[in-house]
Enzyme design. Structure first.
Site, PDB file in Angstrom:
ATOM      1  N   ARG A   1     -63.013  86.982   6.478  1.00  0.00           N
ATOM      2  CA  ARG A   1     -63.508  86.725   7.790  1.00  0.00           C
ATOM      3  C   ARG A   1     -64.119  87.826   8.398  1.00  0.00           C
ATOM      4  O   ARG A   1     -65.268  87.795   9.353  1.00  0.00           O
ATOM      5  CB  ARG A   1     -62.353  86.268   8.780  1.00  0.00           C
TER       6      ARG A   1
ATOM      7  N   LYS B   1     -66.015  87.154  14.880  1.00  0.00           N
ATOM      8  CA  LYS B   1     -65.014  87.774  15.928  1.00  0.00           C
ATOM      9  C   LYS B   1     -65.382  89.218  16.311  1.00  0.00           C
ATOM     10  O   LYS B   1     -64.923  90.200  15.615  1.00  0.00           O
ATOM     11  CB  LYS B   1     -63.500  87.810  15.076  1.00  0.00           C
TER      12      LYS B   1
ATOM     13  N   GLU C   1     -61.138  76.158  22.867  1.00  0.00           N
ATOM     14  CA  GLU C   1     -60.054  77.156  22.394  1.00  0.00           C
ATOM     15  C   GLU C   1     -59.115  77.803  23.594  1.00  0.00           C
ATOM     16  O   GLU C   1     -59.592  77.734  24.930  1.00  0.00           O
ATOM     17  CB  GLU C   1     -60.276  78.300  21.560  1.00  0.00           C
TER      18      GLU C   1
HETATM   19  N1  PMP Z   1     -59.353  82.326  19.112  1.00  0.00           N
HETATM   20  C1  PMP Z   1     -59.651  83.578  19.494  1.00  0.00           C
HETATM   21  C2  PMP Z   1     -60.538  83.770  20.681  1.00  0.00           C
HETATM   22  C3  PMP Z   1     -58.965  84.560  19.149  1.00  0.00           C
HETATM   23  O1  PMP Z   1     -59.049  85.854  19.479  1.00  0.00           O
HETATM   24  C4  PMP Z   1     -57.985  84.375  18.167  1.00  0.00           C
HETATM   25  C5  PMP Z   1     -57.072  85.624  17.550  1.00  0.00           C
HETATM   26  N2  PMP Z   1     -56.302  86.167  18.383  1.00  0.00           N
HETATM   27  C6  PMP Z   1     -57.504  82.952  17.528  1.00  0.00           C
HETATM   28  C7  PMP Z   1     -58.582  81.989  18.390  1.00  0.00           C
HETATM   29  C8  PMP Z   1     -56.477  82.700  16.574  1.00  0.00           C
HETATM   30  O2  PMP Z   1     -56.999  83.168  15.440  1.00  0.00           O
HETATM   31  P1  PMP Z   1     -55.959  83.857  14.360  1.00  0.00           P
HETATM   32  O3  PMP Z   1     -55.015  82.725  14.086  1.00  0.00           O
HETATM   33  O4  PMP Z   1     -56.872  84.008  13.231  1.00  0.00           O
HETATM   34  O5  PMP Z   1     -55.187  84.859  15.015  1.00  0.00           O
END
Ligand code: PMP
Length: 289
Positions: free
Chosen positions: A52, A151, A184
């Site tokens: 990622r 990200k 989200e």
């Molecule tokens: N959405 C956002 C905006 C995030 O920053 C994160 C990670 N903290 C997630 C979703 C969850 O992703 P992951 O399971 O890969 O940590």
């Protein structure tokens, strides 16, 4: 105890771990990162996180000055150097040092920073009793403006929503996209359960492709649960049986109230509990996914 930090090409003492004020990561939030868990000394889903990170960087035309293999080794080295058993890794690649203008191509080389430390979890009580959240009025970035899969080091959109949550004395806020569909939470993905079916918004609605989300989906399918990815509205959250969030730090956490409305019977529901338990077992090497 002072930490050993990976900076660029090797480990340095915490107090030596400094970057330039001309780094575009600082000047413009120009860079990418990952948050990764360590469970009993084993780095969780490292390959997926590295993938990622490289895809986020590629989307920004940011060259990571290491290969996937050498970066993976650097992460493992940093974890071992700090004796991390259960902890959290922050892996950052900034655009690097450039001039004061926006132009990313003035930056000669990206900077790699790896921090391996302990983690501040939500209190256990929150997992047992469930969390309260609000709907943020801050709209999630338009996916065509900044792809939600990236990200990046610029989290201001989510931070504005987080401030709304904290102003309302709750730890998290649900963010909706420009069309009003659920995107989200500020640092977690969203799932709901209705009539024993698990629903998740598609990433195109404006969410990060969470690594915890993917693991939880695999675990749910193994349990024979149906998972449907579709656009969800605030109404869907108000009338669902269970609501839960997933993320590297939070793992799987139940939500029992949104905007002051009680979800289901107001307790963490059975499917949320099951998936939290399965996730814990998987993270500790006791379960396949
Ligand atoms: N959405 C956002 C905006 C995030 O920053 C994160 C990670 N903290 C997630 C979703 C969850 O992703 P992951 O399971 O890969 O940590």
């Amino acid at each position: 105890m002072a930490l050993k930090i990976w900076l660029d090409t090797g480990l340095v003492d915490e107090k030596e771990a400094r970057i330039s004020v001309f780094d575009h990561g600082l000047l413009y939030g120009d860079g990418v990162f990952e948050g990764i868990r360590v469970y009993r000394g084993k780095v969780f889903e490292l390959e997926a996180h590295i993938r990622r990170l490289f895809e986020s960087a590629r989307a920004l035309r940011l060259t990571i000055p290491m290969t996937k293999e050498t970066l993976t080794d650097a992460v493992e080295t940093t974890v071992r150097a700090n004796n991390v058993g259960d902890g959290y890794i922050r892996l950052i690649v900034t655009r690097g040092v450039g001039t004061l203008g926006l132009n990313p191509f003035t930056c000669e080389k990206g900077n790699v920073i790896i921090i391996a430390d302990t983690i501040q979890l939500y209190p256990q009580e929150l997992y047992e009793k469930g969390m309260k959240v609000i709907s943020a009025t801050t709209v999630r970035n338009h996916p065509l403006a900044l792809p939600p899969q990236v990200k990046s080091l610029n989290y201001l959109n989510n931070i504005l929503a987080k401030i709304e949550a904290l102003d309302n004395d709750v730890p998290e806020a649900i963010m909706y996209n420009h069309e009003g569909y659920v995107a989200e939470a500020t640092g977690d993905n969203v799932f709901l359960v209705k009539n024993s079916v698990v629903y998740a918004p598609p990433v195109e609605a404006g969410s990060l492709e969470g690594i915890t989300r993917a693991v939880v989906m695999r675990l749910a399918r193994r349990e024979g649960l149906d998972i449907v990815e579709k656009n969800l509205t605030r109404y869907d959250l108000y009338v669902c049986d269970e609501l839960f969030l997933t993320g590297t730090a939070a793992e799987v956490i139940g939500v029992v109230q949104i905007d002051g409305r009680v979800i289901g019977d107001g307790t963490v529901g059975p499917i949320t509990r099951l998936l939290r338990e399965k996730f814990f077992r998987y993270a500790h090497g006791k379960e396949q996914a």
